[in-house]
Design an enzyme around this catalytic site. Structure first.
Site, mmCIF file in Angstrom:
data_model
loop_
_atom_site.group_PDB
_atom_site.id
_atom_site.type_symbol
_atom_site.label_atom_id
_atom_site.label_comp_id
_atom_site.label_asym_id
_atom_site.label_seq_id
_atom_site.Cartn_x
_atom_site.Cartn_y
_atom_site.Cartn_z
ATOM 1 N N GLU A 162 -42.984 21.107 2.816
ATOM 2 C CA GLU A 162 -43.441 21.572 4.309
ATOM 3 C C GLU A 162 -43.193 19.271 4.223
ATOM 4 O OE1 GLU A 162 -44.836 23.515 6.542
ATOM 5 O OE2 GLU A 162 -43.891 25.451 5.597
ATOM 6 N N HIS A 221 -46.071 21.038 10.148
ATOM 7 C CA HIS A 221 -45.174 21.774 9.251
ATOM 8 C C HIS A 221 -43.986 21.769 9.239
ATOM 9 C CE1 HIS A 221 -48.970 24.912 7.810
ATOM 10 N NE2 HIS A 221 -48.898 23.574 8.537
ATOM 11 N N GLU A 266 -44.229 22.855 14.186
ATOM 12 C CA GLU A 266 -43.073 23.226 13.128
ATOM 13 C C GLU A 266 -42.356 22.115 13.897
ATOM 14 O OE1 GLU A 266 -43.650 25.352 11.186
ATOM 15 O OE2 GLU A 266 -45.563 26.989 11.700
#
Length: 441
Positions: A89, A216, A308
Protein backbone atom coordinates in the site's frame (compact mmCIF):
# COMPACT_ATOMS: atom_id res chain seq x y z
CA UNK A 1 38.80 27.84 -18.40
CA UNK A 2 40.02 24.68 -16.72
CA UNK A 3 37.83 25.43 -13.71
CA UNK A 4 34.63 25.62 -15.73
CA UNK A 5 33.88 21.86 -15.72
CA UNK A 6 34.24 21.67 -11.93
CA UNK A 7 32.06 24.74 -11.45
CA UNK A 8 29.43 23.28 -13.76
CA UNK A 9 29.52 19.97 -11.88
CA UNK A 10 29.13 21.79 -8.55
CA UNK A 11 26.11 23.70 -9.83
CA UNK A 12 24.61 20.51 -11.20
CA UNK A 13 24.99 18.73 -7.86
CA UNK A 14 23.53 21.75 -6.06
CA UNK A 15 20.56 21.73 -8.41
CA UNK A 16 19.98 18.05 -7.72
CA UNK A 17 20.18 18.68 -3.99
CA UNK A 18 17.42 21.28 -3.93
CA UNK A 19 15.22 19.77 -6.64
CA UNK A 20 11.68 19.09 -5.36
CA UNK A 21 10.36 15.60 -4.74
CA UNK A 22 9.14 14.24 -8.05
CA UNK A 23 5.90 12.37 -8.48
CA UNK A 24 7.32 8.89 -8.68
CA UNK A 25 7.68 5.87 -6.46
CA UNK A 26 10.70 5.83 -4.19
CA UNK A 27 12.57 2.65 -3.38
CA UNK A 28 14.30 2.44 0.01
CA UNK A 29 17.54 4.19 -0.97
CA UNK A 30 15.57 6.94 -2.72
CA UNK A 31 13.37 7.37 0.34
CA UNK A 32 16.38 7.79 2.62
CA UNK A 33 17.99 10.31 0.27
CA UNK A 34 14.76 12.28 0.10
CA UNK A 35 14.45 12.51 3.89
CA UNK A 36 18.02 13.73 4.25
CA UNK A 37 17.55 16.14 1.36
CA UNK A 38 14.64 17.76 3.19
CA UNK A 39 16.71 17.86 6.37
CA UNK A 40 19.54 19.58 4.48
CA UNK A 41 17.14 22.13 2.99
CA UNK A 42 15.49 22.94 6.35
CA UNK A 43 18.08 22.10 9.03
CA UNK A 44 16.65 24.48 11.63
CA UNK A 45 13.23 22.80 11.75
CA UNK A 46 13.91 19.13 10.90
CA UNK A 47 15.66 16.08 12.27
CA UNK A 48 16.02 12.58 10.84
CA UNK A 49 16.17 9.71 13.32
CA UNK A 50 15.66 5.95 13.29
CA UNK A 51 13.29 4.13 15.64
CA UNK A 52 14.70 0.69 14.82
CA UNK A 53 15.26 -1.75 11.98
CA UNK A 54 13.11 -4.07 9.91
CA UNK A 55 13.55 -7.84 9.73
CA UNK A 56 16.01 -7.40 6.87
CA UNK A 57 17.88 -4.61 8.61
CA UNK A 58 16.44 -1.52 6.93
CA UNK A 59 16.14 1.53 9.17
CA UNK A 60 12.69 2.80 10.09
CA UNK A 61 13.49 6.46 9.55
CA UNK A 62 11.37 9.30 10.93
CA UNK A 63 11.51 12.94 9.85
CA UNK A 64 10.65 15.38 12.62
CA UNK A 65 9.40 18.93 12.10
CA UNK A 66 9.64 21.41 14.98
CA UNK A 67 11.02 24.86 15.67
CA UNK A 68 13.29 23.08 18.15
CA UNK A 69 13.93 19.62 16.64
CA UNK A 70 14.85 16.94 19.12
CA UNK A 71 13.38 18.85 22.07
CA UNK A 72 9.99 18.43 23.74
CA UNK A 73 8.67 21.89 24.56
CA UNK A 74 6.21 22.67 27.33
CA UNK A 75 2.60 22.45 26.15
CA UNK A 76 3.58 21.62 22.58
CA UNK A 77 1.72 18.52 21.32
CA UNK A 78 3.41 15.55 19.62
CA UNK A 79 1.72 14.24 16.45
CA UNK A 80 2.69 11.38 14.14
CA UNK A 81 1.91 10.07 10.68
CA UNK A 82 2.69 6.43 9.81
CA UNK A 83 2.78 5.29 6.20
CA UNK A 84 3.29 2.02 4.32
CA UNK A 85 2.45 -0.33 7.22
CA UNK A 86 1.38 -2.76 4.53
CA UNK A 87 4.26 -2.87 2.09
CA UNK A 88 2.04 -3.07 -1.00
CA UNK A 89 0.00 0.00 0.00
CA UNK A 90 2.34 2.60 -1.41
CA UNK A 91 0.40 5.85 -1.64
CA UNK A 92 0.83 6.77 2.02
CA UNK A 93 4.59 6.42 1.67
CA UNK A 94 4.67 8.83 -1.26
CA UNK A 95 2.27 11.29 0.39
CA UNK A 96 4.54 11.45 3.44
CA UNK A 97 7.51 12.35 1.25
CA UNK A 98 5.45 14.99 -0.55
CA UNK A 99 4.20 16.37 2.77
CA UNK A 100 7.76 16.57 4.09
CA UNK A 101 8.92 18.53 1.07
CA UNK A 102 5.83 20.75 1.22
CA UNK A 103 6.26 21.66 4.91
CA UNK A 104 9.90 22.53 4.36
CA UNK A 105 9.24 24.58 1.24
CA UNK A 106 6.28 26.49 2.66
CA UNK A 107 8.15 27.25 5.87
CA UNK A 108 11.01 28.69 3.83
CA UNK A 109 8.46 30.72 1.86
CA UNK A 110 7.09 32.08 5.17
CA UNK A 111 3.61 30.71 4.67
CA UNK A 112 2.22 31.82 8.03
CA UNK A 113 -0.16 28.91 8.34
CA UNK A 114 2.71 26.41 8.02
CA UNK A 115 5.08 28.53 10.12
CA UNK A 116 2.60 28.57 13.00
CA UNK A 117 1.92 24.87 12.65
CA UNK A 118 5.62 24.01 12.94
CA UNK A 119 6.21 26.52 15.74
CA UNK A 120 3.31 25.17 17.80
CA UNK A 121 3.51 21.46 16.99
CA UNK A 122 6.09 18.68 16.98
CA UNK A 123 5.37 16.54 13.91
CA UNK A 124 6.87 13.09 13.35
CA UNK A 125 6.60 11.44 9.93
CA UNK A 126 7.38 7.73 9.45
CA UNK A 127 7.03 7.22 5.68
CA UNK A 128 7.45 3.45 5.79
CA UNK A 129 6.82 1.08 8.68
CA UNK A 130 7.33 -1.90 6.39
CA UNK A 131 10.25 -1.16 4.04
CA UNK A 132 10.94 -4.87 3.42
CA UNK A 133 7.42 -5.53 2.21
CA UNK A 134 7.54 -2.46 0.00
CA UNK A 135 10.64 -3.69 -1.81
CA UNK A 136 8.87 -6.98 -2.58
CA UNK A 137 5.79 -5.15 -3.88
CA UNK A 138 7.83 -2.65 -5.91
CA UNK A 139 9.90 -5.43 -7.51
CA UNK A 140 6.78 -6.75 -9.25
CA UNK A 141 6.78 -3.87 -11.68
CA UNK A 142 3.73 -1.88 -12.79
CA UNK A 143 2.30 -4.64 -14.99
CA UNK A 144 2.08 -7.32 -12.31
CA UNK A 145 -0.37 -6.02 -9.72
CA UNK A 146 -0.44 -8.91 -7.23
CA UNK A 147 -3.05 -7.78 -4.71
CA UNK A 148 -1.31 -9.05 -1.57
CA UNK A 149 2.31 -9.39 -2.69
CA UNK A 150 4.46 -7.40 -0.25
CA UNK A 151 1.64 -6.73 2.21
CA UNK A 152 3.36 -8.51 5.10
CA UNK A 153 6.84 -8.03 6.50
CA UNK A 154 9.79 -10.26 5.65
CA UNK A 155 8.58 -12.86 8.18
CA UNK A 156 5.20 -13.04 6.46
CA UNK A 157 3.38 -11.24 9.29
CA UNK A 158 0.66 -8.62 8.81
CA UNK A 159 1.88 -5.77 11.00
CA UNK A 160 -1.66 -4.44 11.49
CA UNK A 161 -2.58 -7.73 13.17
CA UNK A 162 0.56 -7.85 15.32
CA UNK A 163 0.05 -5.47 18.25
CA UNK A 164 -0.86 -6.85 21.68
CA UNK A 165 -4.61 -7.43 21.89
CA UNK A 166 -5.84 -4.98 24.51
CA UNK A 167 -9.43 -4.90 23.26
CA UNK A 168 -10.21 -8.15 25.04
CA UNK A 169 -9.16 -6.58 28.33
CA UNK A 170 -11.02 -3.31 27.82
CA UNK A 171 -14.25 -5.10 26.86
CA UNK A 172 -13.96 -7.24 29.99
CA UNK A 173 -13.22 -4.17 32.13
CA UNK A 174 -16.17 -2.27 30.69
CA UNK A 175 -18.45 -5.12 31.73
CA UNK A 176 -16.95 -6.09 35.07
CA UNK A 177 -14.90 -3.06 36.10
CA UNK A 178 -11.23 -2.22 35.73
CA UNK A 179 -8.87 0.31 34.14
CA UNK A 180 -10.30 2.18 31.17
CA UNK A 181 -7.03 3.46 29.68
CA UNK A 182 -3.27 2.94 29.68
CA UNK A 183 -3.76 -0.80 29.74
CA UNK A 184 -0.47 -2.59 30.52
CA UNK A 185 1.32 -4.83 28.06
CA UNK A 186 1.60 -8.59 28.64
CA UNK A 187 4.87 -9.61 30.28
CA UNK A 188 5.97 -11.50 27.17
CA UNK A 189 4.87 -8.91 24.62
CA UNK A 190 8.33 -8.48 23.08
CA UNK A 191 8.43 -12.12 22.03
CA UNK A 192 4.95 -11.89 20.45
CA UNK A 193 5.57 -9.02 18.03
CA UNK A 194 7.72 -8.38 14.99
CA UNK A 195 10.78 -6.08 14.99
CA UNK A 196 8.85 -3.34 13.19
CA UNK A 197 5.98 -3.52 15.67
CA UNK A 198 8.36 -3.55 18.60
CA UNK A 199 10.11 -0.46 17.26
CA UNK A 200 6.82 1.43 16.91
CA UNK A 201 5.71 0.49 20.43
CA UNK A 202 9.00 1.73 21.85
CA UNK A 203 8.54 4.88 19.78
CA UNK A 204 5.14 5.39 21.43
CA UNK A 205 6.80 4.98 24.82
CA UNK A 206 9.46 7.57 23.95
CA UNK A 207 7.11 10.37 22.92
CA UNK A 208 3.84 11.57 24.39
CA UNK A 209 1.92 11.35 21.13
CA UNK A 210 -1.65 12.60 21.35
CA UNK A 211 -2.81 12.47 17.72
CA UNK A 212 -1.92 10.11 14.90
CA UNK A 213 -3.00 8.80 11.52
CA UNK A 214 -2.06 5.52 9.87
CA UNK A 215 -2.11 5.65 6.07
CA UNK A 216 -3.35 2.65 4.06
CA UNK A 217 -4.78 1.85 0.62
CA UNK A 218 -7.41 -0.33 -1.03
CA UNK A 219 -10.41 1.90 -0.22
CA UNK A 220 -11.14 5.61 0.25
CA UNK A 221 -12.49 6.19 3.76
CA UNK A 222 -11.45 7.53 7.17
CA UNK A 223 -11.68 4.64 9.63
CA UNK A 224 -11.85 5.21 13.40
CA UNK A 225 -11.75 2.89 16.48
CA UNK A 226 -12.65 0.41 17.59
CA UNK A 227 -11.44 -1.94 14.88
CA UNK A 228 -12.29 -5.07 16.87
CA UNK A 229 -15.96 -5.89 17.20
CA UNK A 230 -17.44 -6.46 20.64
CA UNK A 231 -19.71 -9.13 19.15
CA UNK A 232 -18.96 -12.79 19.88
CA UNK A 233 -17.42 -15.03 17.27
CA UNK A 234 -19.62 -17.09 15.00
CA UNK A 235 -17.90 -20.10 13.43
CA UNK A 236 -14.52 -18.60 14.23
CA UNK A 237 -15.30 -15.22 12.70
CA UNK A 238 -16.10 -12.16 14.78
CA UNK A 239 -19.23 -10.50 13.43
CA UNK A 240 -19.09 -6.94 12.23
CA UNK A 241 -20.93 -4.49 14.48
CA UNK A 242 -20.56 -0.81 15.27
CA UNK A 243 -18.22 -0.79 18.27
CA UNK A 244 -17.65 2.81 19.38
CA UNK A 245 -15.09 4.03 21.89
CA UNK A 246 -16.10 6.30 24.77
CA UNK A 247 -14.66 9.11 22.63
CA UNK A 248 -16.76 8.23 19.59
CA UNK A 249 -17.93 11.80 18.94
CA UNK A 250 -14.37 13.03 18.83
CA UNK A 251 -13.20 10.20 16.58
CA UNK A 252 -16.04 10.88 14.18
CA UNK A 253 -15.11 14.57 14.14
CA UNK A 254 -11.45 13.76 13.38
CA UNK A 255 -12.47 11.41 10.59
CA UNK A 256 -14.83 13.99 9.08
CA UNK A 257 -12.17 16.68 9.20
CA UNK A 258 -10.01 14.55 6.95
CA UNK A 259 -12.84 13.33 4.76
CA UNK A 260 -14.31 16.75 4.01
CA UNK A 261 -10.90 18.35 3.42
CA UNK A 262 -10.04 15.55 1.00
CA UNK A 263 -10.72 16.03 -2.69
CA UNK A 264 -13.39 13.32 -2.95
CA UNK A 265 -13.46 11.08 0.15
CA UNK A 266 -16.45 12.93 1.65
CA UNK A 267 -18.64 11.96 -1.32
CA UNK A 268 -18.94 8.45 0.12
CA UNK A 269 -19.04 6.51 -3.15
CA UNK A 270 -15.52 5.26 -3.82
CA UNK A 271 -14.02 1.98 -5.02
CA UNK A 272 -17.44 0.36 -5.28
CA UNK A 273 -18.21 1.00 -1.60
CA UNK A 274 -20.39 3.59 0.10
CA UNK A 275 -19.51 5.18 3.44
CA UNK A 276 -21.71 8.09 4.59
CA UNK A 277 -19.57 11.22 4.90
CA UNK A 278 -16.60 9.11 3.83
CA UNK A 279 -16.05 7.73 7.33
CA UNK A 280 -16.66 4.44 9.15
CA UNK A 281 -16.27 2.76 12.48
CA UNK A 282 -13.65 0.07 11.89
CA UNK A 283 -15.55 -2.82 13.45
CA UNK A 284 -18.70 -1.79 11.58
CA UNK A 285 -16.80 -2.26 8.31
CA UNK A 286 -14.96 -5.45 9.26
CA UNK A 287 -13.56 -6.66 12.55
CA UNK A 288 -9.84 -7.09 13.09
CA UNK A 289 -7.79 -7.91 16.17
CA UNK A 290 -4.41 -6.58 17.26
CA UNK A 291 -4.63 -3.45 15.10
CA UNK A 292 -2.49 -0.38 15.64
CA UNK A 293 -5.19 2.29 16.04
CA UNK A 294 -6.96 0.45 18.87
CA UNK A 295 -3.60 -0.16 20.52
CA UNK A 296 -2.75 3.55 20.45
CA UNK A 297 -6.01 4.45 22.15
CA UNK A 298 -5.90 1.74 24.82
CA UNK A 299 -2.21 1.81 25.73
CA UNK A 300 -1.27 5.49 25.38
CA UNK A 301 -2.80 8.97 25.36
CA UNK A 302 -2.82 8.94 21.56
CA UNK A 303 -5.93 9.16 19.38
CA UNK A 304 -5.26 7.47 16.03
CA UNK A 305 -7.41 6.96 12.97
CA UNK A 306 -6.71 4.88 9.85
CA UNK A 307 -6.86 6.60 6.48
CA UNK A 308 -7.65 4.43 3.46
CA UNK A 309 -6.57 6.67 0.60
CA UNK A 310 -6.74 4.92 -2.77
CA UNK A 311 -8.66 2.19 -4.56
CA UNK A 312 -5.40 0.95 -6.06
CA UNK A 313 -3.05 -0.22 -3.35
CA UNK A 314 0.00 0.56 -5.48
CA UNK A 315 -1.20 3.33 -7.81
CA UNK A 316 0.73 4.08 -11.00
CA UNK A 317 3.09 7.04 -10.96
CA UNK A 318 0.78 8.96 -13.23
CA UNK A 319 -1.80 9.12 -10.41
CA UNK A 320 0.54 10.38 -7.69
CA UNK A 321 0.21 14.10 -8.41
CA UNK A 322 -3.60 13.93 -8.43
CA UNK A 323 -3.56 11.97 -5.18
CA UNK A 324 -1.24 14.51 -3.56
CA UNK A 325 -3.46 17.41 -4.57
CA UNK A 326 -6.49 15.55 -3.26
CA UNK A 327 -4.86 14.82 0.13
CA UNK A 328 -2.71 17.89 0.76
CA UNK A 329 -5.27 20.09 2.50
CA UNK A 330 -6.62 17.14 4.52
CA UNK A 331 -3.14 16.24 5.79
CA UNK A 332 -2.62 19.80 7.03
CA UNK A 333 -6.07 20.18 8.57
CA UNK A 334 -5.70 16.90 10.44
CA UNK A 335 -2.45 18.12 12.02
CA UNK A 336 -4.18 21.33 13.06
CA UNK A 337 -6.81 19.39 15.01
CA UNK A 338 -4.30 18.73 17.78
CA UNK A 339 -4.78 22.35 18.85
CA UNK A 340 -8.46 21.80 19.64
CA UNK A 341 -9.63 20.90 23.14
CA UNK A 342 -7.59 21.76 26.22
CA UNK A 343 -4.11 21.17 27.55
CA UNK A 344 -2.30 21.82 30.77
CA UNK A 345 0.04 20.67 33.50
CA UNK A 346 -0.63 18.96 36.82
CA UNK A 347 1.48 20.31 39.71
CA UNK A 348 1.94 19.34 43.31
CA UNK A 349 1.80 21.91 46.10
CA UNK A 350 5.38 22.96 45.31
CA UNK A 351 4.51 23.52 41.64
CA UNK A 352 6.51 20.53 40.48
CA UNK A 353 5.22 18.54 37.51
CA UNK A 354 3.22 15.59 38.81
CA UNK A 355 3.38 12.32 36.89
CA UNK A 356 0.74 9.56 36.94
CA UNK A 357 -2.15 11.91 37.63
CA UNK A 358 -5.35 10.51 36.12
CA UNK A 359 -7.59 13.03 34.40
CA UNK A 360 -11.28 12.11 34.19
CA UNK A 361 -13.91 13.90 32.12
CA UNK A 362 -17.49 13.53 33.27
CA UNK A 363 -19.54 11.37 30.93
CA UNK A 364 -16.54 9.84 29.10
CA UNK A 365 -15.28 6.50 30.38
CA UNK A 366 -11.75 6.94 29.09
CA UNK A 367 -9.21 8.77 31.21
CA UNK A 368 -5.84 10.35 30.47
CA UNK A 369 -2.71 9.92 32.59
CA UNK A 370 -0.01 12.54 32.96
CA UNK A 371 3.54 11.42 32.29
CA UNK A 372 7.02 12.80 32.66
CA UNK A 373 6.08 15.67 30.31
CA UNK A 374 3.41 18.33 30.84
CA UNK A 375 -0.01 16.85 30.28
CA UNK A 376 -1.87 17.27 27.01
CA UNK A 377 -5.53 16.55 27.65
CA UNK A 378 -6.59 15.80 24.13
CA UNK A 379 -9.83 14.94 22.52
CA UNK A 380 -11.93 14.18 25.54
CA UNK A 381 -13.52 17.59 25.16
CA UNK A 382 -14.82 18.73 21.80
CA UNK A 383 -14.41 22.42 20.93
CA UNK A 384 -17.20 24.50 22.38
CA UNK A 385 -17.92 22.29 25.39
CA UNK A 386 -17.53 23.87 28.81
CA UNK A 387 -14.82 22.25 30.91
CA UNK A 388 -15.41 24.13 34.16
CA UNK A 389 -16.21 21.63 36.88
CA UNK A 390 -16.01 18.69 34.49
CA UNK A 391 -12.44 17.60 35.17
CA UNK A 392 -11.32 15.50 38.10
CA UNK A 393 -7.70 14.70 38.96
CA UNK A 394 -6.81 11.49 40.83
CA UNK A 395 -3.28 10.63 41.94
CA UNK A 396 -1.04 9.24 44.62
CA UNK A 397 1.69 11.64 45.73
CA UNK A 398 4.85 9.55 45.89
CA UNK A 399 7.68 12.05 46.21
CA UNK A 400 8.66 15.59 45.39
CA UNK A 401 10.20 15.92 41.94
CA UNK A 402 12.77 18.71 41.45
CA UNK A 403 11.43 21.51 39.34
CA UNK A 404 12.92 21.51 35.86
CA UNK A 405 11.59 24.79 34.50
CA UNK A 406 9.58 27.66 35.98
CA UNK A 407 5.84 27.63 35.51
CA UNK A 408 3.10 30.08 36.37
CA UNK A 409 1.44 29.60 39.75
CA UNK A 410 -1.85 27.77 39.39
CA UNK A 411 -4.96 28.59 41.42
CA UNK A 412 -5.39 26.58 44.59
CA UNK A 413 -7.38 23.36 44.53
CA UNK A 414 -8.56 21.18 47.35
CA UNK A 415 -6.29 18.60 49.05
CA UNK A 416 -3.42 21.06 48.76
CA UNK A 417 -2.72 20.23 45.12
CA UNK A 418 -2.51 22.62 42.20
CA UNK A 419 -3.94 21.40 38.93
CA UNK A 420 -3.64 23.77 36.03
CA UNK A 421 -5.70 23.19 32.89
CA UNK A 422 -5.07 25.89 30.32
CA UNK A 423 -7.43 26.27 27.34
CA UNK A 424 -5.62 26.41 24.03
CA UNK A 425 -7.17 29.77 23.23
CA UNK A 426 -5.62 31.27 26.36
CA UNK A 427 -2.13 30.56 25.08
CA UNK A 428 -2.44 31.56 21.45
CA UNK A 429 -5.12 32.61 19.08
CA UNK A 430 -6.61 30.02 16.79
CA UNK A 431 -4.44 28.90 13.94
CA UNK A 432 -4.93 30.80 10.72
CA UNK A 433 -7.25 28.74 8.58
CA UNK A 434 -6.20 30.08 5.23
CA UNK A 435 -7.03 27.21 2.89
CA UNK A 436 -4.38 25.72 0.69
CA UNK A 437 -5.46 25.26 -2.92
CA UNK A 438 -7.72 22.25 -3.12
CA UNK A 439 -7.00 19.47 -5.58
CA UNK A 440 -9.28 18.25 -8.30
CA UNK A 441 -12.19 16.00 -7.37
Amino acid sequence: MSDLPSVFLHLLLLFKLVAPVTFRHHRYDDLVRTLYKVQNECPSITRVYSIGRSVEGRHLYVLEFSDHPGIHELLEPEVKYVGNMHGNEALGRELMLQLSEFLCEEFRNRNQRIVRLIQDTRIHILPSMNPDGYEVAAAQGPNKPGYLVGRNNANGVDLNRNFPDLNTYIYYNEKYGGPNHHLPLPDNWKSQVEPETRAVIRWMHSFNFVLSANLHGGAVVANYPYDKSFEHRVRGVRRTANTPTPDDKLFQKLAKVYSYAHGWMYQGWNCGDYFPDGITNGASWYSLSKGMQDFNYLHTNCFEITLELSCDKFPPQEELQREWLGNREALIQFLEQVHQGIKGMVHDENYNNLANAVISVSGINHDVTSGRWPLWITGSLLPGLQCSGAIRVHFHLKRSIPQVSPVRRAPSRRHGVKAKVQPQAARKKGMEMRQLQRGPA
